[in-house]
Write an enzyme that holds these catalytic residues in place. Structure first.
Site, PDB file in Angstrom:
ATOM      1  N   SER A  77      36.625  23.135  62.951  1.00  0.00           N
ATOM      2  CA  SER A  77      35.783  22.545  63.986  1.00  0.00           C
ATOM      3  C   SER A  77      36.290  21.153  64.351  1.00  0.00           C
ATOM      4  O   SER A  77      37.115  20.566  63.657  1.00  0.00           O
ATOM      5  CB  SER A  77      34.341  22.424  63.480  1.00  0.00           C
ATOM      6  OG  SER A  77      34.290  21.417  62.496  1.00  0.00           O
ATOM      7  N   LYS A  78      35.726  20.653  65.435  1.00  0.00           N
ATOM      8  CA  LYS A  78      36.072  19.314  65.903  1.00  0.00           C
ATOM      9  C   LYS A  78      35.727  18.294  64.819  1.00  0.00           C
ATOM     10  O   LYS A  78      36.433  17.325  64.622  1.00  0.00           O
ATOM     11  CB  LYS A  78      35.286  19.049  67.179  1.00  0.00           C
ATOM     12  CG  LYS A  78      35.503  17.690  67.761  1.00  0.00           C
ATOM     13  CD  LYS A  78      34.933  17.642  69.140  1.00  0.00           C
ATOM     14  CE  LYS A  78      34.278  16.318  69.471  1.00  0.00           C
ATOM     15  NZ  LYS A  78      34.547  15.184  68.633  1.00  0.00           N
ATOM     16  N   ARG A  79      34.629  18.581  64.101  1.00  0.00           N
ATOM     17  CA  ARG A  79      34.209  17.644  63.061  1.00  0.00           C
ATOM     18  C   ARG A  79      35.249  17.521  61.932  1.00  0.00           C
ATOM     19  O   ARG A  79      35.452  16.457  61.378  1.00  0.00           O
ATOM     20  CB  ARG A  79      32.844  18.042  62.485  1.00  0.00           C
ATOM     21  CG  ARG A  79      31.797  16.981  62.791  1.00  0.00           C
ATOM     22  CD  ARG A  79      30.406  17.426  62.448  1.00  0.00           C
ATOM     23  NE  ARG A  79      29.970  18.510  63.310  1.00  0.00           N
ATOM     24  CZ  ARG A  79      29.431  19.650  62.851  1.00  0.00           C
ATOM     25  NH1 ARG A  79      29.266  19.855  61.573  1.00  0.00           N
ATOM     26  NH2 ARG A  79      29.043  20.567  63.704  1.00  0.00           N
TER      27      ARG A  79
ATOM     28  N   ASP B 295      37.820  15.124  63.142  1.00  0.00           N
ATOM     29  CA  ASP B 295      37.355  13.730  63.102  1.00  0.00           C
ATOM     30  C   ASP B 295      37.361  13.218  61.662  1.00  0.00           C
ATOM     31  O   ASP B 295      37.752  12.096  61.384  1.00  0.00           O
ATOM     32  CB  ASP B 295      35.932  13.625  63.666  1.00  0.00           C
ATOM     33  CG  ASP B 295      35.896  13.968  65.149  1.00  0.00           C
ATOM     34  OD1 ASP B 295      36.981  13.936  65.774  1.00  0.00           O
ATOM     35  OD2 ASP B 295      34.809  14.291  65.668  1.00  0.00           O
TER      36      ASP B 295
END
Ligand code: GLU
Length: 508
Positions: free
Chosen positions: A264-266, A269
């Site tokens: 995921s994008k998380r 990050d």
């Protein structure tokens, strides 16, 4: 065999995740391998999820990757338009066809009624589903008299058309990657196909109608669409298109580096790696990292993605786009999820950096040097990168790796000095200066030969001498071949740097 025609059909709801890029890539490779067409269709019928800039982003990302669209948005073609919002007039007729054939029905239940029903059932520990069990108690053309249905429609009341899911039927499906699948329709609900409120179809209807009209032969898409497959099979049947329906291949998930769950994008990050091909500026101002802006070469990025889910059946890891097109096949795509590895992504980039041409890398280095106040020619920069390119992972590494070739060291690494700049070694450096001074030109091979002879004849400590020479020339105790560097900077500069080091470094 039928002509291969595949489509990449993203919804412009934000930046394209690397999983989406992989879907596009596999479609493209499959098309190229089979002499087919690769089509780009934008599925933008969900106006609430539309994000400005997303379509442009998708097109730019495909271009950056070298994925060429044969037909579709931005290119045109015989089935234009390829943006579903511009095809809105096409779909109603098909939705009505399903109502007429008894495969779909009008439903008038308001959103409030349905959410109230949902809440009531949830409070009793049950879940609401608009399906074969509940449809007979709800407000639709199956429960209302025909005149009442007509009256409501004529009065401009809002309605939707829902698919009438058959009761308790086993849907038998084949997927190229997953094999045979059987699903019983009792587990499926009556999906909305069309909404009068915005006069637009939903994904399911538009997707099937367009795949049919655009003569798509294979649907290659992410695993998250597998639950929709029974409905899609049944829609083809309801339209009477089963004989020409595409073959399906659902690609495995891209997993987190730790292996569990979808990437995921998380994760990006949190661990500092990009999950998007290009930097993305969301409408709310949030900026997400991109592979391009992080210094990945498109070839390396594509190569890495190609191997996340597909394996060539050999040990080969480095593939050009052309080789991928030649070798790609769906039967070597795995069923199980592919774990994403940020380290492997870097490894691929380093491989591509070392095989990139000197002139290309020089074109990246020249502006970096300029920003450090050093003007040089492309030719000179190309000679410099040739010496160090095996050590670079990203273009930004080039400056650090070559700076001392363009500028004498401004300081000397303390640890290296403490370890090697000892009186006895420094004496050898004085002798070495004498050897270099006698040369007409300092050329790598002959200089190295001469120095080796001198070292062997006197049985001198080669490692220590070379480390001291490096300190004098580069300011640090390790790096690429020192004779190549001496040749690059030339005899006079080599002598100047040795003199400066002898003058200014305190003997340890
Ligand atoms: N519009 C869908 C998406 O956003 C397409 C799924 C499909 O390929 O059928 O991924």
């Amino acid at each position: 065999m039928r002509k291969v025609r595949v489509r990449f059909a993203p919804s412009p709801t934000g930046a394209l995740h690397i999983g989406g890029v992989r879907t596009a890539l596999y479609n493209y490779l499959f098309a190229r391998h089979n002499g087919g067409d690769f089509i780009l269709r934008i599925e933008d019928t969900d106006s609430q999820r539309f994000v400005p800039g997303a379509e442009e982003y998708i097109i730019e990302a495909l271009q950056w990757c070298g994925i060429k669209v044969d037909e579709g948005v931005g290119v045109g073609g015989p089935h234009a338009p390829y943006r579903q919002s511009e095809r809105r007039d096409i779909y109603l007729k098909y939705a009505l066809q399903l109502v007429e054939s008894g495969n779909a029905y009008y439903a008038f239940d308001s959103a409030e009624d349905l959410s109230k029903l949902r809440a009531d059932m949830e409070s009793r520990g049950e879940t609401f589903s608009y399906d074969s069990k509940s449809r007979g108690t709800l407000c639709n053309s199956l429960t209302l008299p025909a005149e009442e249905v007509k009256r409501r429609i004529d009065a401009g009341e809002q309605w939707v058309i829902r698919f009438k899911m058959p009761e308790n039927e086993n849907v038998e499906m084949d997927d190229i990657i997953r094999g045979h699948i059987t699903i019983n329709t009792s587990t499926l609900d009556d999906k909305v196909l069309y909404k009068s409120a915005d006069a637009l179809p939903t994904y399911h209807l538009a997707n099937i109608v367009d795949d049919h009209l655009m003569e798509i032969s294979h649907v290659i898409r992410g695993e998250e669409w597998l639950p929709s497959l029974p409905l899609h099979f049944l829609l083809y049947r309801a339209f009477g298109w089963s004989d020409s329906q595409p073959l399906f291949a659902h690609l495995p998930l891209l997993l987190k580096p730790q292996g569990q769950g979808k990437l995921s994008k998380r994760d990006g990050d949190k661990f500092g790696f990009p999950v998007f091909p290009l930097e993305w500026h969301a409408p709310d101002g949030e900026v997400s990292m991109g592979y391009r802006e992080s210094g990945y070469l498109p070839g390396a990025f594509v190569n890495m993605l190609a191997l996340l889910g597909w394996n060539p059946g050999t040990e080969q890891e480095i593939f050009s786009m052309e080789e991928l097109c030649q070798q790609f096949s769906l039967d070597k795509v795995s069923k199980s999820g592919a774990r994403f590895s940020p380290d492997k992504a870097k490894w691929f980039n380093a491989q591509y950096m070392r095989t990139a041409s000197d002139s290309f890398l020089a074109s990246l280095l020249v502006p970096q040097l300029a920003s450090a106040g050093i003007e040089t020619s492309l030719e000179r920069a190309a000679d410099a990168v040739a010496i160090i390119k095996e050590r670079a992972t990203f273009p930004k590494d080039l400056l650090d790796l070559t700076l001392y070739m363009f500028r004498a060291p401004q300081s000397y690494d303390e640890k290296s000095v403490a370890k090697f700049w000892k009186e006895e070694n420094v004496a050898y450096i004085r002798d070495l200066r004498g050897i270099f001074a006698e040369l007409e030109v300092l050329e790598k091979e002959s200089a190295e030969h001469l120095v080796r002879e001198w070292i062997e004849a006197g049985q001198l400590p080669m490692g220590k001498i070379m480390n001291c020479l490096r300190i004098a020339i580069m300011g640090i105790g390790q790096g690429p071949d020192i004779f190549s560097i001496c040749e690059f900077i030339g005899k006079q500069e080599t002598l100047r740097r040795i003199d400066a080091a002898l003058d200014s470094i305190q003997v340890a």
